[in-house]
Structure formats: structure tokens, C-alpha cells
Design a protein around this motif. Sequence first.
Motif, PDB file in Angstrom:
ATOM      1  N   GLU A 151       1.688   9.200  -5.696  1.00 20.34           N
ATOM      2  CA  GLU A 151       1.317   7.850  -5.478  1.00 20.34           C
ATOM      3  C   GLU A 151       0.768   7.518  -3.823  1.00 20.34           C
ATOM      4  N   LYS A 152       1.632   8.075  -3.145  1.00 18.85           N
ATOM      5  CA  LYS A 152       1.728   7.970  -1.620  1.00 18.85           C
ATOM      6  C   LYS A 152       0.278   8.541  -1.228  1.00 18.85           C
ATOM      7  N   ASP A 210      -2.435   9.406  -3.132  1.00 19.90           N
ATOM      8  CA  ASP A 210      -3.525   8.541  -3.699  1.00 19.90           C
ATOM      9  C   ASP A 210      -3.894   7.391  -2.896  1.00 19.90           C
ATOM     10  N   ALA A 211      -2.607   6.623  -2.533  1.00 16.96           N
ATOM     11  CA  ALA A 211      -2.944   5.643  -1.552  1.00 16.96           C
ATOM     12  C   ALA A 211      -3.720   5.718  -0.199  1.00 16.96           C
ATOM     13  N   ILE A 251      -5.264   8.459   0.441  1.00 17.99           N
ATOM     14  CA  ILE A 251      -6.697   8.861  -0.089  1.00 17.99           C
ATOM     15  C   ILE A 251      -7.724   7.874  -0.057  1.00 17.99           C
ATOM     16  N   ALA A 252      -7.154   6.586  -0.822  1.00 15.17           N
ATOM     17  CA  ALA A 252      -8.057   5.655  -0.716  1.00 15.17           C
ATOM     18  C   ALA A 252      -8.290   5.102   0.595  1.00 15.17           C
ATOM     19  N   LYS A 253      -7.416   5.066   1.695  1.00 15.81           N
ATOM     20  CA  LYS A 253      -7.723   4.585   2.738  1.00 15.81           C
ATOM     21  C   LYS A 253      -8.434   5.809   3.849  1.00 15.81           C
ATOM     22  N   GLY A 254      -8.922   6.705   3.107  1.00 21.32           N
ATOM     23  CA  GLY A 254      -9.845   7.796   3.805  1.00 21.32           C
ATOM     24  C   GLY A 254      -9.131   8.907   4.403  1.00 21.32           C
ATOM     25  N   LYS A 282      -5.568  17.425  -4.914  1.00 25.03           N
ATOM     26  CA  LYS A 282      -5.150  16.402  -4.036  1.00 25.03           C
ATOM     27  C   LYS A 282      -4.498  16.513  -2.553  1.00 25.03           C
TER      28      LYS A 282
END
Length: 131
Positions: free
Chosen positions: A75-76, A78-79, A81-84, A99
Motif C-alpha cells: 500500500e505504501k 502504491d501511494a 507511485i501515485a505521487k510519481g 512494482k
Amino acid sequence: MMLGNSPAFYSFSTNDITKSKDFYEGLLGLKVKTHEMGMLRVFIQGKEIGIIYPKENHVPATFTVLNFEVTGIEEKVDALIAKGIVFEQYPAPLQTDEKGICWPPQGTDRPAIAWFKDPGGNILSLIEERP
């Protein structure tokens, strides 16, 4: 040992102190204060854990300079990655997944680890101890 009770902290360099401040404070959510000498003082849980200093001839570290112990590593990742954030990809024996997470082999007590770089190219990691 004579240093066994001495407080300790990390330090490493960067070639762009402004980008580093934005990265550690804005993307990673750490408390960062600019020191009068142009260094960044980095805090976690209210405690200063290290400094990042500007260096004109900076060369990124070729090893992990800072590890963040986490729970819920996927989850960390993924979070972030979502921020770039782009996680490093390593072949065997580390063998990261798509990932960027290196999962421990079944039956071992090795942690799960995911590596990424800061704006200066220094290597950081998320690390989760496995039960």
C-alpha cells in the motif's frame, strides 16, 4: 562500548537542496527545516534523524542511505507511485516485482524491501519485517 549511549544521525549530500526539500517534505511527508548553513534538518516523530547537505560535486550513494520501516509495504509503494515515485527494478537475487518490491522467499525471515531514489540519486528504501 564508548559510543553505545551516544545519539547518532545520518548525513548525505545532494546536488539540489531545493528539490530535496520538496521531495522529503512534500512527497514523503517528513518534517524538514532549513539550517542557516543551507543544510536540511530532517525529523521523524519529532526527533531529528539526519541532515542533507548541498555539495557541488555530489555523487549519489551506490548503497541505501535511509530505510523507512513500514507496515503494509504494498500500500505504501502504491501511494508513492501515485505521487510519481519510481521504484527501482532489480534482477535476481533481489528480484523485484513489477512494482519494485523484493518479496522474501517463503519460510525465511527476510524483510520485504522496495528501493527508490531521491532527487540527488541517493537510494532510499521501504522495509517491512515479515511475520
